[in-house]
Scaffold this motif. Structure first.
Motif, short mmCIF file in Angstrom:
data_model
loop_
_atom_site.label_atom_id
_atom_site.label_comp_id
_atom_site.label_asym_id
_atom_site.label_seq_id
_atom_site.Cartn_x
_atom_site.Cartn_y
_atom_site.Cartn_z
N GLU A 82 -16.08 -35.42 36.94
CA GLU A 82 -14.78 -36.46 35.61
C GLU A 82 -14.25 -37.91 36.56
N MET B 33 -16.17 -42.45 36.23
CA MET B 33 -17.09 -43.85 34.74
C MET B 33 -15.50 -44.19 35.42
N HIS B 34 -15.58 -45.35 35.47
CA HIS B 34 -14.48 -46.04 35.30
C HIS B 34 -14.56 -47.76 34.90
N ASP B 35 -13.19 -47.29 33.77
CA ASP B 35 -12.71 -48.33 32.39
C ASP B 35 -13.58 -47.97 30.87
N GLY B 36 -14.41 -46.91 31.42
CA GLY B 36 -14.97 -46.52 29.85
C GLY B 36 -16.35 -47.28 30.17
N GLN B 37 -16.68 -46.89 31.21
CA GLN B 37 -18.21 -47.62 32.12
C GLN B 37 -18.98 -46.20 32.34
N LEU B 38 -19.74 -46.53 32.01
CA LEU B 38 -20.77 -45.44 32.47
C LEU B 38 -21.17 -45.53 34.16
N GLU C 58 -25.51 -43.47 34.46
CA GLU C 58 -26.32 -44.12 33.31
C GLU C 58 -28.19 -43.96 33.85
N ARG D 170 -24.62 -37.97 26.70
CA ARG D 170 -23.74 -38.92 26.99
C ARG D 170 -22.13 -37.59 27.20
N ARG D 171 -21.89 -36.22 26.69
CA ARG D 171 -20.68 -35.93 27.34
C ARG D 171 -21.61 -35.00 28.35
N GLN E 125 -20.47 -36.62 31.77
CA GLN E 125 -19.45 -36.58 31.44
C GLN E 125 -18.43 -35.75 32.22
N LYS F 287 -17.73 -33.36 30.17
CA LYS F 287 -17.15 -32.61 28.84
C LYS F 287 -18.28 -32.42 28.08
#
Lengths: 162, 784, 289
Positions: free
Chosen positions: A79, A82-87, A92, B22-23, B26, B28
């Motif tokens: 968790e 990610m930083h600032d909403g960037q993957l 990636e 994507r989830r 993360q 998630k």
């Protein structure tokens, strides 16, 4: 009942603290006390690596460490990628190179990858295979995970030089 | 031919990146153990340390004293509710919690529920069970001995024999083999192994006393079937049960059966009125839930001296453990094992299987496999190699000589299957070329002169997937169709729901690709949902590579229903007759006037705003697809190994896999499936084994001893493909998930045996370990 | 899986840890890396009432050369041994060993002290330390005492450490010029315990005559085994294919393996023979570098 101990950790940059029974495993602390369920449990014997997190920057198996032992440490879990909403380039890479299927090993695998690329920005295929040898994957056959980590390595180097 | 769509639409054939990633990347994802409900409590099973023992007494008093313990449930408690036993998926029953006696080590004996999992674990240890040990039966070859203990006292038949099943012409096959000038025979055990998905099994059962509804979050590959079975067995009205399969951390067949832990959690939730979570440990998973294989097989081939095969005879002993918990929906006790004639033209064949009980964990599940096809494929591909040695011919040549030729499809096998399509030579030729087969053989010859050991293994498998047509399959009478419901929203976006359940196969991407192909709606605009029985149409789930052949067909057909309605709306909007319209993915246009067109998005909006007179509003469809036949993917695999004479260690130097699974929806995902299946095949060939000592103690009950390949042992897989579409499938696809696991074990074993064949070695049972190789080398004077 | 309950203690000094050991007796156990102990507790095969976590005691993790010895603190992580330049260049056998212990995550926690003090014959460092002729520094109430590694392993899971002693340091004599070593392990897969493994450390003179050799063996007996017969045979001999083959044969004779899921005893003896040969050859190669 045994005496509880106060545990305070910095988890993905945020302080978490709680009084815990000394036998609480770090993985249960992360998943249940801190509520971060991205770190998984796949075995009892520290073989599978699904519970891999970074403890002061080093990958460890959080099913084989007591939460009290982690007191005062800095933890990174999936968790925290990610930083600032960037993957993160590793996230990636796993997406671009189809480095995941069921996704269960993925968080631990990415933590091992993060530690490897921190030490060795340009690893060979063999370096990568050995670095993830403590993480089992039952879906991908590892080939695309290797590519994902290579992708991330390239991307991180570009990022560093840009 | 499949019409090519643009990358923006992303229909079939595009390597669309996965939407579900994507989830997961993360952290998630939402797996069963991630489900957390208010007031939730935890269950833990107490298990038997003995393989066969009478239960004299169970004392739960000390366990109940542990702070936080809410309930301790035993078999006797369940018996009062008529739930001490439950039916298996194949005409047997299984104890939920033991009553009277235990029949395998790690059998479920009691269920402890506590406020937290730590208290549950402590209390489970304090449940005192007094056992009287009974004689243990481990070796299935002794199950039918006169002095063997009778394991199943509950059955009328006082014998450890479960079934005898045969198919084919016994006499004609016997005669053909006797008359053959060349004979080959192999005794091969497909060992007991376990799928070991990285997520173990588990559930959260939540009985809501206010509404009377039961919701079960379940590691289930078949949520609808499980709902129906819960209703039938538990007597709860089916409308009051909701099964939710959230994200599943790998299944491989392990998550098809219903396990005692699920039932216990449900019972506990009904009793306590609180949500109950039960999650297996890895040891429990390996020791008690569905094992796979344990087939003890003999194959005999009769052939002409020129190598033409004349007859195949197969005899098999199937060890099902304590209960026949084979999770398989075919009408045959040995599933699809009669696919054992493989890719070859056998004029005669006969196959018989006997199932027996032993004091081992119950099962016989299909591990990345269509119900015994892996065993069958392994056996025939091994037997063909043995025949090649008898004939002193090249194993690839022998296969080429006996392949069913493309013009003979659909091909009727002597054991009753109708193969839909195939071009086996094309796949073989491609694999030989990719491998550089001739050069490899030359290299092998030179190495042998120097005393070095190198082997090349070939396997040309034919698979059978897509369970399945209702003439061959059902689950408690329910036909093995699958379903898809599609709703197009006014803005042209869509949601689709299916009766399947992805465990990593990428359904959230591939099924939208089928819809994109059929309707021209971009993949990005389509949401896919599975796994919630309250919302998805009824389906039989995901296993046996059935999602694409069955639910894929349903998706295609549902899309086409929508397209038909869309045509009517387009005709109305363009003020022409339907016959004047032509379709290309994404729009209808007027023949000869392509600029007069309406996109699917225009049509979707009109479906809610501007309809032809008398037409019902909306643009949606549901389709239940019962396939007319199975599909038969195939391929040729070539494996190259080097053996270290000093240690017996085997290195897989190369592995070439040419697969033909018909038309491909997403090449990237298909390749990923192949990589994964080959790696499981590698593990099975060299590492994975659940064995028992003579007292019935499990060996290999955790990941320290149940060995799975890491990235270091796993080679880089070299993949290739040919394409022979299925003629009966709406989009010509066949399914692929299990092919690499079905076809590869024989390639690995054939390679090792090939490396040692000049020493007279003809067979080695899996898993082929370094010490087995060393023992052979020692016997043959190659090691000291 | 959940360990049984215990009380957790976190001493800040070695004397404090020792008094806690004395206070709680046999019911107390030292928690170092925990990579063997915690899994055993999760299986409830170990049930200490008191865990004494020594991870917070400063100055127990180090790798340095001093007074003719390589000194490694008992709390030094395997990963640090693996990545140490000093070890890689001067004690390659130790680098070989650390690299094949378990997996990268486990090596980040597992300590060399724990690897030795657990006295599991399947652990890897004991063989290497036997080959290197190491010494164990045990610290107790009365201060430090030195235990030669040959006397350290008493029986399975039992060492010469007293209950109130802590393994604080391992000392490896710095080998003379012309020395080299190597560790060869056969395992069923990466991360597994050894089916068999052999550590060899050899010192050659200018003529290729063996001045001394140490050979240690992993998981081929109830305790880690020093192949004394083989060592004795090689000392003073020129290392040739023939003498190495004979030493390997003798090492196999020194091994006392039992049959299990890793293979029959006979196979393990054959492995010892093969791996001894490979380890000595690699050791010689390195000695000549």
């Amino acid at each position: 009942m045994p005496k509880t101990h106060h545990v305070r950790v910095r988890l993905n940059g945020v302080d978490h603290e709680a009084d815990v029974d000394p036998r609480v495993l770090l993985v249960h602390f992360i998943r249940e006390t801190a509520g971060l369920t991205g770190t998984h449990i796949g075995c009892d014997t520290s073989n599978c690596g699904a519970c891999t997190v970074l403890l002061d920057g080093r990958p460890i198996k959080s099913c084989t460490l007591l939460a009290v032992q982690a007191d005062g440490s800095d933890l990174t879990t999936v968790e925290g990628l990610m930083h600032d909403g960037q993957l993160h380039p590793i996230q990636e890479g796993f997406h671009q190179e189809h480095g995941l299927q069921c996704g269960f090993c993925t968080p631990g695998m990415m933590m091992s990858a993060l530690a490897l690329l921190g030490k060795n920005p340009n690893p060979t295929e063999q370096d990568i295979r050995w670095a993830i040898s403590g993480n089992l994957c039952r879906c991908t056959g590892y080939q695309n995970i290797v590519k994902a980590i290579q992708y991330a390595g390239r991307k991180m180097q570009q990022g560093a030089s840009a | 031919m499949i019409q090519q769509t643009s990358p923006e639409i992303g229909g079939m054939g595009h390597s669309v990146k996965r939407k579900e990633d994507r989830r997961f990347i993360q952290g998630k994802g939402n797996y069963v153990d991630d489900v957390h409900l208010p007031e939730m409590v935890y269950g833990q099973l107490v298990r038997s340390p003995y393989a066969h023992a009478r239960i004299k007494n169970i004392n739960i008093e000390n366990a109940k004293q542990v702070p936080g313990v809410l309930a301790v449930i035993t078999g006797d408690d369940l018996a009062k509710a008529g739930l001490a036993w439950m039916p298996t998926l194949f005409f047997d029953k299984q104890m939920v919690l033991a009553t009277g006696k235990v029949l395998f080590q790690a059998q479920e004996v009691a269920f402890v529920v506590a406020e937290d999992r730590y208290a549950a674990a402590d209390a489970a240890e304090l449940v005192e069970v007094e056992y009287e040990e009974l004689p243990v039966l481990v070796d299935p070859h002794h199950s039918l001995d006169a002095d063997a203990p009778i394991l199943r006292e509950d059955r009328e038949q006082k014998s450890n024999h479960i079934f005898h099943w045969e198919v084919g012409d016994r006499l004609a096959t016997q005669k053909a083999i006797e008359e053959s000038l060349v004979k080959a025979k192999v005794d091969a055990v497909f060992q007991r192994c376990h799928p070991a998905p990285l997520e173990t099994c588990g559930c959260v059962a939540d009985f809501n006393t206010a509404t009377g509804r039961l919701t079960v979050w379940l590691t289930s590959q078949a949520p609808h079937a499980h709902r129906t079975l819960f209703a039938l067995v538990g007597g709860i009205p089916e409308n009051n049960i909701r099964v939710i399969s959230p994200d599943i951390g790998g299944g491989f067949g392990n998550k098809v059966p219903i396990y005692p832990g699920y039932v216990c959690a449900i019972v506990a939730s009904l009793k306590l009125g609180r949500p109950v979570k039960w999650i297996e440990t890895r040891s429990e998973n390996l020791q008690s839930t569905g094992f796979a294989r344990d087939y003890h097989m003999t194959a005999e081939i009769g052939a002409d001296p020129d190598g033409t095969v004349k007859a195949l005879r197969v005899k098999t002993l199937a060890d099902h453990g304590a209960f026949n918990a084979a999770a398989q929906p075919t009408k045959f006790p040995a599933g699809l094992f009669s696919i054992c004639t493989g890719s070859y033209q056998f004029p005669n064949a006969f196959c018989e299987v006997d199932g027996v009980y032993t004091n081992k964990a119950p099962g016989g599940i299909a591990y990345r496999c269509s119900f015994r096809v892996t065993e069958a494929s392994y056996l025939i591909e091994r037997a063909m190699d043995v025949l090649a040695y008898e004939l002193k011919t090249d194993p690839a040549e022998l296969r080429l000589k006996n392949f069913i030729p493309p013009e003979k499809f659909p091909y009727q096998t002597p054991l009753g299957w109708s193969y839909d399509s195939g071009n086996y030579r094309a796949a073989m030729d491609k694999a030989l070329e990719m491998a550089g087969y001739r050069e490899l053989r030359k290299e092998q010859e030179e190495k042998r002169k120097k005393g070095e050991l190198m082997g090349i293994g070939v396997s040309s498998f034919t698979e059978v997937v897509g369970a399945g047509p209702s003439h061959t399959f059902d689950i408690v009478g329910i036909k093995m169709f699958d379903s898809c419901e599609i709703r197009i929203h006014p803005t042209g976006k869509a949601i689709a729901r299916l009766g399947t359940k992805s465990q990593g196969q990428g359904h959230e991407t591939t099924f939208p690709q089928i819809i994109a192909q059929e309707l021209g709606i971009p993949v990005a605009d389509i949401t896919l949902e599975e796994g919630d029985t309250d919302t998805a149409p009824y389906g039989l789930g995901t296993y046996a590579s059935r999602s694409t052949p069955v639910a894929g067909g349903a998706t295609s057909m549902a899309s086409r229903k929508i397209r038909e309605k869309a045509r009517k709306i387009a005709a109305h909007l363009l003020e022409v007759s339907e016959e004047d319209l032509e379709w290309e993915p994404g729009k209808f246009f007027v023949k000869g006037a392509p600029s007069k067109a309406k996109t699917i998005q225009d049509i979707a909006f009109a479906a809610y705003t501007n309809l032809p007179a008398g037409m019902e509003a909306g643009l949606e469809a549901v389709h239940y697809y019962d396939p007319p036949n199975l599909t038969f993917p195939f391929g040729t695999y070539i494996c190259v190994v080097d053996i270290d004479k000093g240690t017996g260690e085997i290195k897989v130097r190369r592995f070439i896999a040419v697969d033909d699974c018909g038309n491909i929806i997403n090449p990237m995902i298909v390749e990923g499936q192949i990589h994964g299946g080959l790696t499981e095949g590698l593990g099975i060939a060299f590492m994975q084994l659940i064995s028992y000592d003579e007292s019935g103690n499990v060996q290999g009950g955790n990941f320290m001893d149940y060995l799975l390949p890491t990235a270091v042992e796993t080679p880089n897989w070299e993949t290739g493909k040919t394409c022979t579409p299925s003629p009966h499938h709406p989009i010509g696809a066949k399914g692929v998930g299990e092919s690499p696991n079905v076809g590869s074990p024989a390639a690995f074993v054939n390679a090792v045996v090939d490396a040692l064949s000049h020493l007279g070695v003809r067979h080695i049972d899996m898993p082929i370990t370094p010490w087995k190789v060393w023992q052979i080398l020692k016997e043959k004077g190659m090691a000291e | 899986m959940i360990p049984p309950s215990f009380e957790y203690l976190k001493p800040r000094t070695v004397p404090e840890a020792i008094s806690l050991l004395e206070e709680h007796g046999e019911n107390a156990k030292i928690l170092s890396g925990g990579q063997s102990l915690i899994p055993m507790m999760k299986f409830r095969l170990a049930r200490p009432g008191w865990l004494i976590d020594i991870n917070h005691i400063p100055n127990l993790a180090y790798i340095r050369e001093e007074g003719g010895y390589l000194k490694i603190g008992g709390l030094t992580r395997e990963a640090d041994i693996e990545s140490s330049d000093l070890i890689r260049s001067k004690f390659p056998v130790l680098h070989d060993t650390a690299f094949v212990i378990a997996d990268p995550q486990v090596r980040n926690l597992a300590t060399i002290g724990g690897n030795l003090a657990h006295a599991d014959p399947a652990n890897d460092h004991p063989a290497t330390m036997l080959a290197l002729g190491a010494q164990v520094v045990a610290t107790g109430r009365r201060g430090e005492r030195i235990i030669p590694i040959e006397e350290f392993f008493v029986s399975i899971f039992t060492t010469a450490l007293q209950h109130d002693e802590i393994l604080t340091e391992i000392r490896v004599p710095v080998p003379p010029p012309g020395s080299g070593g190597a560790y060869f392990k056969v395992e069923r897969k990466v991360g597994d315990f050894a089916t068999a493994a052999v550590a060899a450390q050899a010192t050659l003179d200018g003529q290729g005559v063996c001045q001394g050799v140490g050979i240690g063996m992993t998981n081929v007996g109830p305790i880690p085994i020093k192949a004394r017969t083989a060592e004795g045979f090689l000392k003073g001999k020129t290392l040739t294919e023939i003498t190495i083959a004979e030493a390997s044969r003798l090492a196999a004779g020194d091994a006392q393996p039992s049959s299990d899921s890793r293979g029959p005893a006979e196979y393990k003896k054959a492995l010892v023979k093969e791996l001894t040969k490979r380890a000595i050859n690699r050791a010689i190669e390195r000695a000549r570098q």
